[in-house]
Design a protein around this motif. Structure first.
Motif, PDB file in Angstrom:
ATOM      1  N   TYR A 156       0.948  -1.669  -0.063  1.00 22.14           N
ATOM      2  CA  TYR A 156      -0.093  -0.008  -0.202  1.00 22.14           C
ATOM      3  C   TYR A 156       1.001   1.341  -0.513  1.00 22.14           C
ATOM      4  O   TYR A 156       0.147   2.057  -0.970  1.00 22.14           O
ATOM      5  CB  TYR A 156      -1.101   0.082   1.254  1.00 22.14           C
ATOM      6  N   ASN A 191       0.386   3.728  -2.775  1.00 26.84           N
ATOM      7  CA  ASN A 191      -0.002   5.133  -2.808  1.00 26.84           C
ATOM      8  C   ASN A 191       1.031   6.703  -2.498  1.00 26.84           C
ATOM      9  O   ASN A 191       0.739   7.431  -2.979  1.00 26.84           O
ATOM     10  CB  ASN A 191      -0.538   5.758  -1.031  1.00 26.84           C
ATOM     11  N   GLN A 214       0.851   9.554  -5.405  1.00 26.27           N
ATOM     12  CA  GLN A 214       1.495  10.805  -4.999  1.00 26.27           C
ATOM     13  C   GLN A 214       2.053  11.568  -6.106  1.00 26.27           C
ATOM     14  O   GLN A 214       2.584  13.046  -6.369  1.00 26.27           O
ATOM     15  CB  GLN A 214       1.557  10.676  -3.281  1.00 26.27           C
ATOM     16  N   ARG A 218       0.894   8.600   4.721  1.00 25.19           N
ATOM     17  CA  ARG A 218       1.593   7.786   3.410  1.00 25.19           C
ATOM     18  C   ARG A 218       1.260   6.200   3.858  1.00 25.19           C
ATOM     19  O   ARG A 218       0.624   5.532   3.076  1.00 25.19           O
ATOM     20  CB  ARG A 218       2.945   7.607   3.804  1.00 25.19           C
ATOM     21  N   LEU A 235      -8.388   2.360  -3.435  1.00 27.76           N
ATOM     22  CA  LEU A 235      -6.842   2.386  -3.342  1.00 27.76           C
ATOM     23  C   LEU A 235      -6.523   1.404  -4.500  1.00 27.76           C
ATOM     24  O   LEU A 235      -5.710   0.730  -5.613  1.00 27.76           O
ATOM     25  CB  LEU A 235      -5.563   3.368  -2.890  1.00 27.76           C
TER      26      LEU A 235
END
Length: 323
Positions: A150, A154, A158, A213, A300
């Motif tokens: 993850y 992520n 970003q 995060r 996500l």
């Protein structure tokens, strides 16, 4: 990978061979007359070390056995096979297990600041930023759907990259650690003790899970079978309160906790201090806020095809165990 554990051909005999499972004398606070035994799932002796060092189980009216595993995937397999009553993992491994059909509910949330999960590179690597990961192979520990994965997904998003911009390889933490130490791995997304050891063995932190995060949430879960047993459910509720006491203890006894990690896990003293400072800080009920935050994680990962089918986080919790 935990996918479709409901139909996995994993024998109980083979499963138990993966773990050392037994009653610890300091946890057997109620004496041999207790009729209730909780078999608590654990990873790398984390919970066992914590509760024994803090004395949190003294006076408990039930017996405790520990089912120890290297990572979350085999722990959830144990719960599915009836070899453990509870789960212990970061948020995404729990979501992956639920998506894969494991029969359990999350019953309590754990919280930390995210520093314990990171992407590390070799000290001499030319990877200096997340954007430099484009086109690179990244080893993720341990199975598909780990908290390290993850973090990777992520931070790529970003930084304007797609998950398909990197080549992901999955390795169990101990295998990845050996490969990283020998220079066979350049980029490694990992967590906990493995992150600490990797940094000690020539690694450099590229980015960690702090500052949102990662969600910072983990979960204690319980099998549907354990939750259907009133005596076990009551014992679990008591254990969660004691675990909260143990986590509070670590905030004022970090040196003692680090010493316990050295003694029980054989960790290097410097690594033990790092782990002691990175522990979850509290046990929380699974509130709507917790569910909403972790739902973002689920959405996500579902969007990039890692979590399929998606999970309704709120509906996968039993909030009656810890009010």
């Amino acid at each position: 990978m935990i996918r479709r554990l409901a139909t996995a051909a994993l024998s109980l005999t083979a499963l138990l061979a993966l773990t050392a499972c037994g009653a610890d004398s300091s946890a057997d606070a109620s004496g041999s007359g207790s009729r209730v035994t909780l078999t608590l799932g654990d990873q790398a002796k984390t919970l066992q070390t914590l509760v024994n060092a803090s004395g949190a189980l003294k006076g408990a009216k039930y017996r405790v056995k520990w089912a120890e595993f290297e990572g979350a995937a085999p722990l959830f397999q144990a719960v599915q096979a009836g070899a453990a009553d509870t789960t212990y993992s970061a948020d995404l491994p729990a979501l992956q297990a639920l998506s894969g059909g494991v029969k359990f509910k999350n019953v309590a949330a754990l919280k930390n600041d995210g520093h314990h999960t990171g992407i590390i590179v070799r000290e001499d690597s030319d990877v200096r930023s997340v954007k430099d990961l484009k086109g690179r192979k990244v080893v993720v520990s341990s199975a598909k759907g780990s908290i390290a994965e993850y973090l990777l997904a992520n931070v790529l998003e970003q930084n304007g990259l797609k998950y398909s911009d990197v080549k992901v390889q999955y390795l169990l933490p101990t295998d990845a650690q050996a490969a990283f130490a020998s220079g066979k791995i350049d980029v490694w997304a990992t967590f906990g003790v493995y992150q600490a050891v990797g940094l000690q063995q020539g690694g450099r932190l590229l980015i960690d899970g702090a500052d949102g995060r990662i969600s910072g949430y983990g979960f204690i879960g319980a099998s549907d079978k354990a939750l259907a047993d009133p005596a076990k459910k009551a014992a679990l509720g008591d254990f969660l309160k004691r675990l909260g006491t143990a986590l509070t203890w670590t905030s004022t006894h970090q040196d003692a906790y680090a010493d316990a990690i050295v003694e029980r896990n054989g960790a290097d003293p410097a690594i033990a201090k790092t782990l002691a400072s990175a522990a979850y800080s509290k046990v929380l009920p699974i509130t709507p806020e917790v569910s909403s935050t972790v739902q973002d994680v689920a959405d996500l990962m579902n969007g990039i095809g890692v979590l399929d089918p998606n999970v309704d986080v709120a509906k996968s919790a039993d909030t009656s165990v810890l009010k």
